[in-house]
Motif scaffolding. Structure first.
Motif, PDB file in Angstrom:
ATOM      1  N   LEU A   1       0.832  -1.206   0.000  1.00  0.00           N
ATOM      2  CA  LEU A   1       0.000   0.000   0.000  1.00  0.00           C
ATOM      3  C   LEU A   1       0.865   1.254   0.000  1.00  0.00           C
ATOM      4  O   LEU A   1       0.609   2.204  -0.760  1.00  0.00           O
ATOM      5  CB  LEU A   1      -0.915  -0.013   1.222  1.00  0.00           C
ATOM      6  CG  LEU A   1      -1.809   1.221   1.408  1.00  0.00           C
ATOM      7  CD1 LEU A   1      -2.777   1.357   0.243  1.00  0.00           C
ATOM      8  CD2 LEU A   1      -2.572   1.139   2.731  1.00  0.00           C
ATOM      9  N   THR A   2       1.910   1.266   0.828  1.00  0.00           N
ATOM     10  CA  THR A   2       2.771   2.443   0.902  1.00  0.00           C
ATOM     11  C   THR A   2       3.470   2.697  -0.425  1.00  0.00           C
ATOM     12  O   THR A   2       3.526   3.839  -0.912  1.00  0.00           O
ATOM     13  CB  THR A   2       3.808   2.277   2.014  1.00  0.00           C
ATOM     14  OG1 THR A   2       3.138   2.020   3.262  1.00  0.00           O
ATOM     15  CG2 THR A   2       4.668   3.519   2.158  1.00  0.00           C
ATOM     16  N   MET A   3       4.012   1.658  -1.035  1.00  0.00           N
ATOM     17  CA  MET A   3       4.705   1.819  -2.319  1.00  0.00           C
ATOM     18  C   MET A   3       3.744   2.254  -3.422  1.00  0.00           C
ATOM     19  O   MET A   3       4.082   3.080  -4.276  1.00  0.00           O
ATOM     20  CB  MET A   3       5.397   0.507  -2.705  1.00  0.00           C
ATOM     21  CG  MET A   3       6.620   0.170  -1.869  1.00  0.00           C
ATOM     22  SD  MET A   3       7.954   1.418  -2.004  1.00  0.00           S
ATOM     23  CE  MET A   3       7.707   2.327  -0.469  1.00  0.00           C
ATOM     24  N   ALA A   4       2.530   1.699  -3.397  1.00  0.00           N
ATOM     25  CA  ALA A   4       1.549   2.063  -4.421  1.00  0.00           C
ATOM     26  C   ALA A   4       1.175   3.540  -4.311  1.00  0.00           C
ATOM     27  O   ALA A   4       1.121   4.262  -5.316  1.00  0.00           O
ATOM     28  CB  ALA A   4       0.310   1.193  -4.282  1.00  0.00           C
ATOM     29  N   VAL A   5       0.925   4.000  -3.095  1.00  0.00           N
ATOM     30  CA  VAL A   5       0.560   5.401  -2.889  1.00  0.00           C
ATOM     31  C   VAL A   5       1.732   6.311  -3.237  1.00  0.00           C
ATOM     32  O   VAL A   5       1.556   7.394  -3.805  1.00  0.00           O
ATOM     33  CB  VAL A   5       0.104   5.617  -1.432  1.00  0.00           C
ATOM     34  CG1 VAL A   5      -0.107   7.098  -1.143  1.00  0.00           C
ATOM     35  CG2 VAL A   5      -1.195   4.855  -1.175  1.00  0.00           C
ATOM     36  N   LEU A   6       2.954   5.869  -2.936  1.00  0.00           N
ATOM     37  CA  LEU A   6       4.136   6.679  -3.199  1.00  0.00           C
ATOM     38  C   LEU A   6       4.412   6.835  -4.687  1.00  0.00           C
ATOM     39  O   LEU A   6       4.790   7.919  -5.159  1.00  0.00           O
ATOM     40  CB  LEU A   6       5.342   6.043  -2.505  1.00  0.00           C
ATOM     41  CG  LEU A   6       6.657   6.823  -2.511  1.00  0.00           C
ATOM     42  CD1 LEU A   6       6.514   8.131  -1.759  1.00  0.00           C
ATOM     43  CD2 LEU A   6       7.764   5.979  -1.895  1.00  0.00           C
ATOM     44  N   LEU A   7       4.228   5.756  -5.443  1.00  0.00           N
ATOM     45  CA  LEU A   7       4.591   5.766  -6.864  1.00  0.00           C
ATOM     46  C   LEU A   7       3.426   6.084  -7.789  1.00  0.00           C
ATOM     47  O   LEU A   7       3.635   6.356  -8.980  1.00  0.00           O
ATOM     48  CB  LEU A   7       5.184   4.406  -7.249  1.00  0.00           C
ATOM     49  CG  LEU A   7       6.489   4.025  -6.540  1.00  0.00           C
ATOM     50  CD1 LEU A   7       6.912   2.620  -6.941  1.00  0.00           C
ATOM     51  CD2 LEU A   7       7.593   5.020  -6.849  1.00  0.00           C
ATOM     52  N   ALA A   8       2.192   6.045  -7.280  1.00  0.00           N
ATOM     53  CA  ALA A   8       1.027   6.257  -8.142  1.00  0.00           C
ATOM     54  C   ALA A   8       1.041   7.585  -8.880  1.00  0.00           C
ATOM     55  O   ALA A   8       0.644   7.642 -10.052  1.00  0.00           O
ATOM     56  CB  ALA A   8      -0.253   6.112  -7.324  1.00  0.00           C
ATOM     57  N   PRO A   9       1.474   8.719  -8.265  1.00  0.00           N
ATOM     58  CA  PRO A   9       1.484   9.975  -9.030  1.00  0.00           C
ATOM     59  C   PRO A   9       2.331   9.898 -10.299  1.00  0.00           C
ATOM     60  O   PRO A   9       1.995  10.535 -11.311  1.00  0.00           O
ATOM     61  CB  PRO A   9       2.060  10.984  -8.031  1.00  0.00           C
ATOM     62  CG  PRO A   9       1.638  10.455  -6.698  1.00  0.00           C
ATOM     63  CD  PRO A   9       1.748   8.959  -6.836  1.00  0.00           C
ATOM     64  N   LYS A  10       3.415   9.122 -10.269  1.00  0.00           N
ATOM     65  CA  LYS A  10       4.216   8.961 -11.490  1.00  0.00           C
ATOM     66  C   LYS A  10       3.427   8.191 -12.543  1.00  0.00           C
ATOM     67  O   LYS A  10       3.455   8.536 -13.733  1.00  0.00           O
ATOM     68  CB  LYS A  10       5.521   8.243 -11.168  1.00  0.00           C
ATOM     69  CG  LYS A  10       6.460   9.029 -10.269  1.00  0.00           C
ATOM     70  CD  LYS A  10       7.833   8.395 -10.181  1.00  0.00           C
ATOM     71  CE  LYS A  10       8.770   9.264  -9.356  1.00  0.00           C
ATOM     72  NZ  LYS A  10      10.170   8.816  -9.395  1.00  0.00           N
ATOM     73  N   ALA A  11       2.723   7.146 -12.108  1.00  0.00           N
ATOM     74  CA  ALA A  11       1.907   6.376 -13.049  1.00  0.00           C
ATOM     75  C   ALA A  11       0.794   7.241 -13.627  1.00  0.00           C
ATOM     76  O   ALA A  11       0.485   7.167 -14.822  1.00  0.00           O
ATOM     77  CB  ALA A  11       1.324   5.142 -12.353  1.00  0.00           C
ATOM     78  N   MET A  12       0.181   8.082 -12.797  1.00  0.00           N
ATOM     79  CA  MET A  12      -0.869   8.974 -13.284  1.00  0.00           C
ATOM     80  C   MET A  12      -0.318   9.952 -14.310  1.00  0.00           C
ATOM     81  O   MET A  12      -0.960  10.247 -15.323  1.00  0.00           O
ATOM     82  CB  MET A  12      -1.486   9.740 -12.115  1.00  0.00           C
ATOM     83  CG  MET A  12      -2.246   8.901 -11.126  1.00  0.00           C
ATOM     84  SD  MET A  12      -2.938   9.958  -9.815  1.00  0.00           S
ATOM     85  CE  MET A  12      -3.091   8.768  -8.478  1.00  0.00           C
TER      86      MET A  12
END
Length: 623
Positions: A449-460
């Protein structure tokens, strides 16, 4: 030498941070649903943080909670809230970007509006290369002239230069600029005898002497470039919205030659828009100000943005360093709206060429943001203005907090294992095994969860880039852009321990009373000598190797657990050397990696500025 128009004084009284009240709590230009937008951002952030914290608490509770684990949980709550806010804001930005929302009547693809009033373009400079700086100003001048509305603009070079040789060169190059453009009576230059107040004082001096003649002023930096079209649209929006005091554009980072500069401009171009659209979406009429590439209503600035000296000694006392945040907050307190328009392309700046240059500048920003601790409680500020300052302060405390989280995460299993390092150097202790032993599924889900939230803005950002054909092709196509995202992420991860260490040291220095000083920024040259690299980062590399070796001696799994941070520290010297290299940057460009649209299809103002700078640097300067 000074070349100036007749003075039109405008009073700019010093503002009080103790007295004052919020004029116009709700702005006419604010979105109708701004309250719901902010409820979504902060409410969703709180809910996500609560859910993640509950998961972490269950993991810790399975083995009983001690003092260190309480500290770890507190750090986790604060840091997860930090990354969750970025995630939620980026998600809001993604939908706003895809829906193509516009405000203040600014529509980039429509005919240029006709201006009615006069605007001053102000370019403050401090010990900069005048040939390079004024070549950029000439490119802006010519671009404004191409709109057919040059008669509505005057241009001022506001020098705070302290080096006599540079000051004499400024006068020579300015004379050439006036001759080359035929801009006599429209181009002006003055050099202050005393640079009291630094950049904020420089602008305030101009406002008090000449501001009465110009309803608007557009603030530039020495490395700023803006198209005439963007300038005209920003000024027109200000003319047509009499309650707006400030409109901030989103400058794109360009002209990167080194690998590090290319990383910065690629990240700004791909990840930056979703973040900027997000903050513009929930900031509404309380947007922030970044100190340049923004148009400001001169009367609003004069009435509200006279900065007081902060009480106490440096680094917390004295002149306000990060003045832009405070100026925006005071303008909004005075009843004027502040907006950001991230969709208006044609606003540019240049980034630092190396990590070293970034960290030098960042040290000054660190002091300026921590200084806001004396401003955030000022009377009458809008609560969103206070949030801007708290986010700025929090940005610099996240580095030491991440370091503490990592150290506590290693210390807890060591303590639970009853380690006596002197007797049990080869004990096979694995922090990962310890945490899995508490609650295997819980640990995995907290990490994911932490990694997903951290990296999601780059994916967006990557997804948003794919939706625009021009952006996608300008970034090298979908596949090359994906490779660039992965490459940028890996390099950023390797540099993260260095940044964490330097920012943590910067916070400690500011708290200990050390002032950052004020010096000119590095613009072109990205070279860093090996002696300089070893001086700055050699100790950190040795420390990383020692920590990694000690961790391996205690337990190979412990070394593996610490590897992401240890590797970044151990490789600090070669990684900074590689990313500071122009040859590495040129190799990336040849292979279409870390590319931006301005490289494959450069706007006319960038092409012209490059031509003028190359020609200017060939011109000798008289002694």
């Amino acid at each position: 030498m000074a070349v100036l128009p007749a003075e039109h004084p405008l009073a700019m009284p010093e503002q009080s941070l103790r007295d004052g009240y919020l004029h116009a709590p709700r702005q006419l230009t604010a979105p109708a649903n701004i309250g719901l937008r902010r409820l979504y951002v902060f409410g969703t952030t709180a809910l996500m943080t609560l859910a993640a914290s509950a998961m972490m608490a269950r993991v810790l509770a399975s083995g009983g909670i001690n003092v260190l684990e309480v500290c770890l949980l507190a750090l986790f709550v604060l840091l997860f809230a930090w990354v969750a806010l970025s995630f939620v804001g980026s998600l809001a930005g993604l939908q706003a970007l895809l829906r193509g929302r516009r405000k203040l009547g600014i529509y980039p693809d429509t005919p240029l509006p006709a201006l009615r009033e006069r605007t001053a373009l102000l370019m403050p400079t401090y010990n900069e290369d005048p040939r390079r700086m004024m070549a950029g100003l000439q490119a802006i001048y010519e671009s404004v002239a191409a709109t057919g509305q040059l008669d509505h603009f005057d241009f001022f070079v506001l020098s705070d230069t302290t080096r006599e040789a540079t000051g004499r060169a400024e006068e020579q190059v300015f004379a050439r600029l006036v001759q080359a453009t035929g801009g006599a009576g429209r181009l002006f230059y003055r050099r202050r005898a005393s640079n009291v107040g630094r950049k904020a004082g420089n602008i305030a001096d101009w406002v008090r002497r000449f501001g009465g003649a110009y309803p608007q002023m557009l603030i530039l930096d020495a490395d700023s470039l803006m198209t005439g079209e963007v300038i005209v649209r920003l000024v027109s929006a200000m003319e047509n919205h009499p309650t707006v005091g400030l409109i901030q554009s989103l400058p794109a980072v360009v002209n990167g030659r080194t690998a590090f500069a290319r990383m910065q401009q690629f990240g700004g171009r791909v990840y930056g828009p979703v973040m900027a659209y997000g903050v513009a979406w929930w900031h509404g009429a309380e947007s922030n100000y970044w100190g340049h590439n923004a148009v400001i209503r001169t009367r609003a600035f004069a009435e509200q943005a006279g900065l007081p000296e902060l009480p106490g000694r440096k680094p917390f006392g004295g002149h306000v360093l990060s003045h832009d945040f405070v100026e925006a907050a005071l303008i909004r307190r005075g009843g004027w709206a502040c907006h950001m328009v991230p969709y208006l392309h044609g606003s540019y700046e240049e980034g630092p060429p190396t990590l070293t240059d970034l960290l030098i500048r960042d040290r000054r920003w660190c002091q300026g943001n921590l200084q806001h601790a004396k401003v955030v409680s000022a009377s009458g500020l809008h609560w969103i203005s206070r949030v801007h300052m708290l986010i700025g302060i929090g940005h610099y405390f996240t580095a030491p907090m991440w370091a503490m989280l990592m150290l506590i995460g290693v210390a807890i299993p060591l303590i639970h294992g009853g380690i006596d390092v002197a007797q049990e150097l080869h004990l096979q202790l694995a922090p990962a095994q310890y945490w899995r032993g508490l609650d295997q599924d819980g640990v995995v889900w907290v990490f994911v969860l932490t990694m997903a939230v951290l990296l999601a803005p780059k994916a967006m950002g990557y997804v948003a880039m794919l939706t625009s054909r021009n952006e996608r092709l300008g970034c090298g196509g979908a596949l090359r852009a994906l490779v660039s995202v992965l490459l940028e992420t890996v390099l950023a991860a390797l540099m993260a321990p260095v940044v964490m260490y330097v920012q943590s040291r910067g916070v400690a220095e500011v708290l200990a009373g050390k002032d950052s000083g004020w010096d000119a920024q590095q613009r072109d040259d990205g070279s860093v000598s090996w002696p300089e690299l070893l001086r700055r980062y050699g100790g950190l590399s040795v420390f990383g190797l020692l920590v990694g070796g000690m961790a391996y001696a205690v337990s190979p799994p412990l070394a593996a657990w610490m590897a992401p941070v240890v590797i970044g520290m151990a490789l600090a010297v070669p990684v900074v050397a590689l990313t500071s290299s122009r040859s590495a940057g040129d190799w990336l460009r040849r292979h279409g990696l870390l590319s931006i649209p301005e490289e494959s299809a450069p706007p006319a103002v960038l092409v012209r500025a490059a031509e003028l700078r190359a020609a200017a640097l060939r011109e000798p300067l008289q002694d």
